[in-house]
Design a protein around this motif. Sequence first.
Motif, PDB file in Angstrom:
ATOM      1  N   GLN A   1      -5.083  12.843 -10.344  1.00 13.89           N
ATOM      2  CA  GLN A   1      -5.051  11.712  -9.408  1.00 13.89           C
ATOM      3  C   GLN A   1      -4.826  12.175  -7.976  1.00 13.89           C
ATOM      4  O   GLN A   1      -4.441  13.325  -7.736  1.00 13.89           O
ATOM      5  CB  GLN A   1      -3.909  10.790  -9.807  1.00 13.89           C
ATOM      6  CG  GLN A   1      -2.530  11.407  -9.573  1.00 13.89           C
ATOM      7  CD  GLN A   1      -1.441  10.832 -10.440  1.00 13.89           C
ATOM      8  OE1 GLN A   1      -1.622  10.550 -11.611  1.00 13.89           O
ATOM      9  NE2 GLN A   1      -0.270  10.647  -9.855  1.00 13.89           N
TER      10      GLN A   1
ATOM     11  N   GLY B   1      -2.651   7.801 -12.872  1.00 14.59           N
ATOM     12  CA  GLY B   1      -1.454   7.517 -12.090  1.00 14.59           C
ATOM     13  C   GLY B   1      -1.748   7.223 -10.639  1.00 14.59           C
ATOM     14  O   GLY B   1      -0.839   7.265  -9.797  1.00 14.59           O
TER      15      GLY B   1
ATOM     16  N   ASN C   1       0.378   4.549  -9.092  1.00 14.63           N
ATOM     17  CA  ASN C   1       1.747   5.032  -8.883  1.00 14.63           C
ATOM     18  C   ASN C   1       1.838   5.888  -7.626  1.00 14.63           C
ATOM     19  O   ASN C   1       2.815   5.779  -6.860  1.00 14.63           O
ATOM     20  CB  ASN C   1       2.204   5.847 -10.094  1.00 14.63           C
ATOM     21  CG  ASN C   1       2.356   4.997 -11.344  1.00 14.63           C
ATOM     22  OD1 ASN C   1       2.560   3.791 -11.263  1.00 14.63           O
ATOM     23  ND2 ASN C   1       2.258   5.634 -12.502  1.00 14.63           N
TER      24      ASN C   1
ATOM     25  N   ASP D   1      -3.880  -3.205  -9.173  1.00 15.72           N
ATOM     26  CA  ASP D   1      -4.448  -2.530 -10.337  1.00 15.72           C
ATOM     27  C   ASP D   1      -5.684  -3.301 -10.781  1.00 15.72           C
ATOM     28  O   ASP D   1      -5.581  -4.396 -11.323  1.00 15.72           O
ATOM     29  CB  ASP D   1      -3.406  -2.485 -11.459  1.00 15.72           C
ATOM     30  CG  ASP D   1      -3.937  -1.870 -12.747  1.00 15.72           C
ATOM     31  OD1 ASP D   1      -5.099  -1.417 -12.778  1.00 15.72           O
ATOM     32  OD2 ASP D   1      -3.172  -1.861 -13.738  1.00 15.72           O
TER      33      ASP D   1
ATOM     34  N   ASN E   1       1.755   3.549  -4.644  1.00 13.58           N
ATOM     35  CA  ASN E   1       3.044   2.862  -4.479  1.00 13.58           C
ATOM     36  C   ASN E   1       4.106   3.799  -3.910  1.00 13.58           C
ATOM     37  O   ASN E   1       4.947   3.380  -3.102  1.00 13.58           O
ATOM     38  CB  ASN E   1       3.505   2.277  -5.812  1.00 13.58           C
ATOM     39  CG  ASN E   1       2.887   0.929  -6.095  1.00 13.58           C
ATOM     40  OD1 ASN E   1       2.823   0.063  -5.225  1.00 13.58           O
ATOM     41  ND2 ASN E   1       2.418   0.721  -7.314  1.00 13.58           N
ATOM     42  N   ALA E   2       4.075   5.058  -4.318  1.00 19.26           N
ATOM     43  CA  ALA E   2       5.022   6.038  -3.771  1.00 19.26           C
ATOM     44  C   ALA E   2       4.768   6.254  -2.275  1.00 19.26           C
ATOM     45  O   ALA E   2       5.716   6.406  -1.490  1.00 19.26           O
ATOM     46  CB  ALA E   2       4.901   7.356  -4.528  1.00 19.26           C
TER      47      ALA E   2
ATOM     48  N   THR F   1      -4.242   1.515 -14.111  1.00 26.15           N
ATOM     49  CA  THR F   1      -3.036   2.315 -14.352  1.00 26.15           C
ATOM     50  C   THR F   1      -3.007   2.873 -15.765  1.00 26.15           C
ATOM     51  O   THR F   1      -2.269   3.827 -16.040  1.00 26.15           O
ATOM     52  CB  THR F   1      -1.765   1.469 -14.142  1.00 26.15           C
ATOM     53  OG1 THR F   1      -1.827   0.302 -14.966  1.00 26.15           O
ATOM     54  CG2 THR F   1      -1.616   1.054 -12.701  1.00 26.15           C
TER      55      THR F   1
ATOM     56  N   THR G   1       0.610  11.528  -3.505  1.00 27.28           N
ATOM     57  CA  THR G   1       1.249  10.579  -2.582  1.00 27.28           C
ATOM     58  C   THR G   1       0.850  10.892  -1.149  1.00 27.28           C
ATOM     59  O   THR G   1       0.551   9.991  -0.357  1.00 27.28           O
ATOM     60  CB  THR G   1       2.777  10.651  -2.744  1.00 27.28           C
ATOM     61  OG1 THR G   1       3.131  10.277  -4.084  1.00 27.28           O
ATOM     62  CG2 THR G   1       3.473   9.722  -1.762  1.00 27.28           C
TER      63      THR G   1
END
Length: 281
Positions: free
Chosen positions: A63, A94, A97, A115, A100-101, A90, A66
């Motif tokens: 993926q 990831g 995720n 998502d 979002n991080a 999702t 971040t």
Amino acid sequence: MKKVKIVTDSTCYLPEEIIKKYDIKIAPLYVRFGNKVYAEHVAIQDEEYYERMGKGELPDTTQPSTDDFIKIYEPLLKEGYSIISPLMSTNMSGTVNAANAAKKALGNPDIYIFDSQFTSLGLGYQILEIAKKLYEEGMSKEGVIKEMPSIKDKMNIFFVVKDLFYLARLGRIGHAKALVGSIVKIKPILYFHDGFVDTLEQPRTLKKAKQRTLELTKEIVDKRGLKYISVIWGDNREEAEEYRDLCEKEFGVKIPLTRLGPVIATHTGPKVLSIHFYTER
């Protein structure tokens, strides 16, 4: 009205003219051959990827980081944009995720992460609808966000693969199903259900699977109408063109071919046929 920018990931596989028209920002996913990692459609293109697959190389995928998302989100925020960020399921990656991080690292700014529960044009057609509502219909960010769940519900994908090995290898479908497929030679019709790849039906031949997929698509289109449709392929263009011709006769519209990029083709294998379609209601 505040400016809004769409940020998605590289598995949306939208045509380049659409990406440019709406200035959609893309966070790439990665494929790894051995110790070398390549950003999809940045450091590796489809032709090289399929050539290497044809030689027996088996890549892995990963993926966006971040930091990848921060590098896209942060300049847009500084320019005064709100961000809508629809991303691949999702249950397959990831990626959400990581986004979002990034949002958290930036202090939870004006970023809406969604998502899509799909990938490929299952994600791409949702982005296209969002872009049209934002930039052509003049809908507010809040209005679009409210409609995004119903946009998702109009998306459909059916697909068949020549060999379940690839889906099983990286855990995108149960190993037991792959084993059954190799023993009894079934050619299952696969689909997305709540963001997962699942088996819908299990025809015994590829010919029957392709015909049944067309029938299933027609059943839905007859009830809900048709807005967008594409035939998806990997490294089997001639087969895809023949199937596209059948679909065009059935639905009476011109249907484009869309090639799977390296990340998703790593999971489906190179011999894949799929109908991605988005309904009117």
